[in-house]
Design an enzyme around this catalytic site. Structure first.
Site, PDB file in Angstrom:
ATOM      1  N   HIS A 128     -13.218   0.971   7.881  1.00 55.29           N
ATOM      2  CA  HIS A 128     -11.867   0.799   7.345  1.00 55.29           C
ATOM      3  C   HIS A 128     -11.562  -0.695   7.318  1.00 55.29           C
ATOM      4  O   HIS A 128     -11.516  -1.340   8.361  1.00 55.29           O
ATOM      5  CB  HIS A 128     -10.869   1.555   8.248  1.00 55.29           C
ATOM      6  CG  HIS A 128      -9.469   1.529   7.739  1.00 55.29           C
ATOM      7  ND1 HIS A 128      -8.543   2.487   8.064  1.00 55.29           N
ATOM      8  CD2 HIS A 128      -8.813   0.655   6.934  1.00 55.29           C
ATOM      9  CE1 HIS A 128      -7.389   2.202   7.474  1.00 55.29           C
ATOM     10  NE2 HIS A 128      -7.545   1.088   6.794  1.00 55.29           N
ATOM     11  N   ASP A 151      -9.121   3.677  -1.423  1.00 52.89           N
ATOM     12  CA  ASP A 151      -9.998   2.945  -2.349  1.00 52.89           C
ATOM     13  C   ASP A 151     -10.660   1.718  -1.722  1.00 52.89           C
ATOM     14  O   ASP A 151     -11.715   1.281  -2.163  1.00 52.89           O
ATOM     15  CB  ASP A 151      -9.237   2.562  -3.630  1.00 52.89           C
ATOM     16  CG  ASP A 151      -7.980   1.728  -3.400  1.00 52.89           C
ATOM     17  OD1 ASP A 151      -7.739   1.329  -2.241  1.00 52.89           O
ATOM     18  OD2 ASP A 151      -7.239   1.481  -4.376  1.00 52.89           O
ATOM     19  N   ASP A 152     -10.064   1.163  -0.643  1.00 51.50           N
ATOM     20  CA  ASP A 152     -10.553  -0.127  -0.148  1.00 51.50           C
ATOM     21  C   ASP A 152     -11.576  -0.017   0.988  1.00 51.50           C
ATOM     22  O   ASP A 152     -12.056  -1.038   1.474  1.00 51.50           O
ATOM     23  CB  ASP A 152      -9.360  -0.986   0.313  1.00 51.50           C
ATOM     24  CG  ASP A 152      -8.476  -0.273   1.327  1.00 51.50           C
ATOM     25  OD1 ASP A 152      -8.456   0.975   1.321  1.00 51.50           O
ATOM     26  OD2 ASP A 152      -7.811  -0.960   2.131  1.00 51.50           O
ATOM     27  N   PRO A 199      -5.610   7.644  -3.154  1.00 54.36           N
ATOM     28  CA  PRO A 199      -4.408   7.030  -3.738  1.00 54.36           C
ATOM     29  C   PRO A 199      -4.761   5.601  -4.153  1.00 54.36           C
ATOM     30  O   PRO A 199      -5.547   4.937  -3.472  1.00 54.36           O
ATOM     31  CB  PRO A 199      -3.423   7.025  -2.562  1.00 54.36           C
ATOM     32  CG  PRO A 199      -4.231   7.192  -1.319  1.00 54.36           C
ATOM     33  CD  PRO A 199      -5.621   7.623  -1.686  1.00 54.36           C
ATOM     34  N   GLU A 259      -1.695  10.218  10.716  1.00 55.63           N
ATOM     35  CA  GLU A 259      -2.899  11.056  10.763  1.00 55.63           C
ATOM     36  C   GLU A 259      -2.746  12.153  11.806  1.00 55.63           C
ATOM     37  O   GLU A 259      -2.998  13.321  11.539  1.00 55.63           O
ATOM     38  CB  GLU A 259      -4.138  10.209  11.108  1.00 55.63           C
ATOM     39  CG  GLU A 259      -4.535   9.192  10.057  1.00 55.63           C
ATOM     40  CD  GLU A 259      -3.868   7.836  10.256  1.00 55.63           C
ATOM     41  OE1 GLU A 259      -2.822   7.770  10.950  1.00 55.63           O
ATOM     42  OE2 GLU A 259      -4.386   6.841   9.715  1.00 55.63           O
TER      43      GLU A 259
END
Ligand code: UDP
Ligand code: MN
Length: 406
Positions: free
Chosen positions: A380, A252-253, A161, A352
């Site tokens: 992360h 994406d990060d 996303p 999650e």
């Protein structure tokens, strides 16, 4: 054919050629065949055959023959006959090596694993066993490649996303370039809210990765949803098109190593591994994910007291699963109820775990991926910056500053 058996005319027999011999007097192995004399001395059958063959050639190639009442079509007919005879002869010839190679290749490609298993069987019956042994010998000597290497790698379906913000181009380019280095087949499903932005489209076009750019048109109810509906849109797409592969939610990060993607390919049902969490305002890395004993999951690493009540302590980037779970529940003996989706409106950090509860019953249905439990393979990050101003689309319409040269 009468003309084949007809003897050569006296005119032809007496005719002299510039090189002093007959037109077929060439000192090469074919010369023997054409002259016929060497065979006739050994066997009358070969002699007659060779003479006939020689005459056939003469009928075709000597212009004199065509002038003397043999029309052109007859010469063509002889030529066709010659081609037929040669082709027939070649067809009967056994090119042992070439034939073997072809057969090996075919068997190799179609059923490599069966071959290996069958070779191990001591009681395979007579002829069948010999054939298999021969084929296998051929495989080993010919290619020197392990048959397992010829099984195509499992497809990876990477779901990301994303949304426009100052660091988006940096994040998406970085992830795209990592994915580009992963062995294919890999499909990158990138999902945006409400509309497909030109910025994202441009990055995807240049990424050199197979991708699908999807749009989620659901209204955002909560800023905390953080990509949940977009991931669900991707799962809807996977389910609808029965895409087959290993699904991985790669925000994406985050930072991903290449070996992580390669390790995912060994997942059968649901695989998990620990992730290092790096926060901007904290001075230590937190580890979240499974504690393993070989490929078994036997417990969980967690440092956050507020999340103790979760069933599974896994980060969104710490697991991947077989896509068929989404659209072939019978295969996995799962009840067919609602589609498997990420829940929205749940307490932060529980997303999650609540998603995973729909995919597996307990730890016994999980696999710890071989490298993953002993090594951190992805990180992360929490380095977001929503408030910075940046040039739209990272395009410079006009100079932002003036450099004065002195
Ligand atoms: N994301 C998004 N829209 C949003 C917020 C987040 O598409 O409004 C995406 C974001 O680009 C990232 C993922 O959802 O790929 C997770 O977002 P974020 O990194 O902000 O969440 P966190 O890492 O804190 O869970
Ligand atoms: Mn993030």
């Amino acid at each position: 054919m009468a003309s084949i058996r007809r003897p050569l005319s006296p005119a032809h027999q007496s005719r002299s050629y510039q090189n002093g011999g007959s037109p077929f007097e060439v000192h090469s192995p074919t010369h023997k065949l054409l002259s016929g004399s060497s065979y006739s001395s050994n066997s009358p059958y070969f002699g007659a055959l060779a003479v006939g063959f020689r005459r056939l050639l003469a009928e075709i190639f000597l212009p004199r023959y065509s002038r003397k009442g043999h029309p052109r079509w007859k010469r063509l007919l002889y030529l066709l006959l010659l081609c037929f005879v040669l082709g027939f002869g070649l067809g009967l010839t056994s090119f042992g090596d070439v034939d073997d190679m072809g057969r090996h290749d075919l068997t190799y490609v179609i059923k490599p694993s069966t071959l290996n298993v069958q070779r191990g069987l001591g009681d395979t019956v007579g002829k069948e066993k010999v054939v298999l042994e021969t084929v296998n010998q051929g495989l080993e000597t010919m290619s020197g490649v392990d048959p397992v290497d010829l099984i195509p790698p499992k497809q990876l379906i990477i779901v990301t996303p994303t949304y426009n913000r100052p660091l988006q181009a940096f994040y998406l380019n970085r992830l795209g370039q990592a994915l580009r280095l992963v062995r294919p087949p890999l499909l990158w499903i990138v999902v945006e809210m409400n509309s497909a932005s030109t910025e994202t489209a441009e990055i995807l076009r240049n990424a050199g990765v197979m991708y699908r750019h999807l749009v989620c048109s659901k209204n955002m109810t909560n800023i905390e949803d953080r990509g949940v509906h977009q991931r669900n849109r991707a799962m809807e797409h996977i389910e609808h098109h029965h895409l087959d592969g290993i699904v991985y939610f790669a925000d994406d990060d985050n930072i991903y190593s290449l070996e992580l993607f390669e390790s995912m390919r060994e997942i059968r049902r649901f695989g998990t591994w620990p992730v290092a969490m790096l926060a901007q305002n904290k001075n230590k890395a937190i580890l979240e994910g499974p504690v393993c004993n070989g490929s078994q999951v036997i417990g969980w690493h967690t440092n956050e007291k507020s999340k103790r009540l979760r069933r599974f302590h896994v980060d969104m980037s710490g697991f991947a699963f077989n896509s068929t779970i989404l659209w072939d529940r019978r295969r996995w003996h799962r009840p067919i109820s609602e589609p498997i989706r990420q829940p929205d409106m749940v307490k932060e950090g529980f997303q999650e775990s609540m998603f995973i509860e729909q995919v597996v019953e307990d730890e016994s249905q999980m696999e710890a991926i071989s490298l993953g439990c002993s090594r951190v393979m992805n990180w992360h990050l929490h380095l977001e910056s929503r408030s910075h101003v940046y040039p739209k689309g990272w395009m410079l319409q006009k100079n932002l500053d003036v450099d004065v040269l002195k």
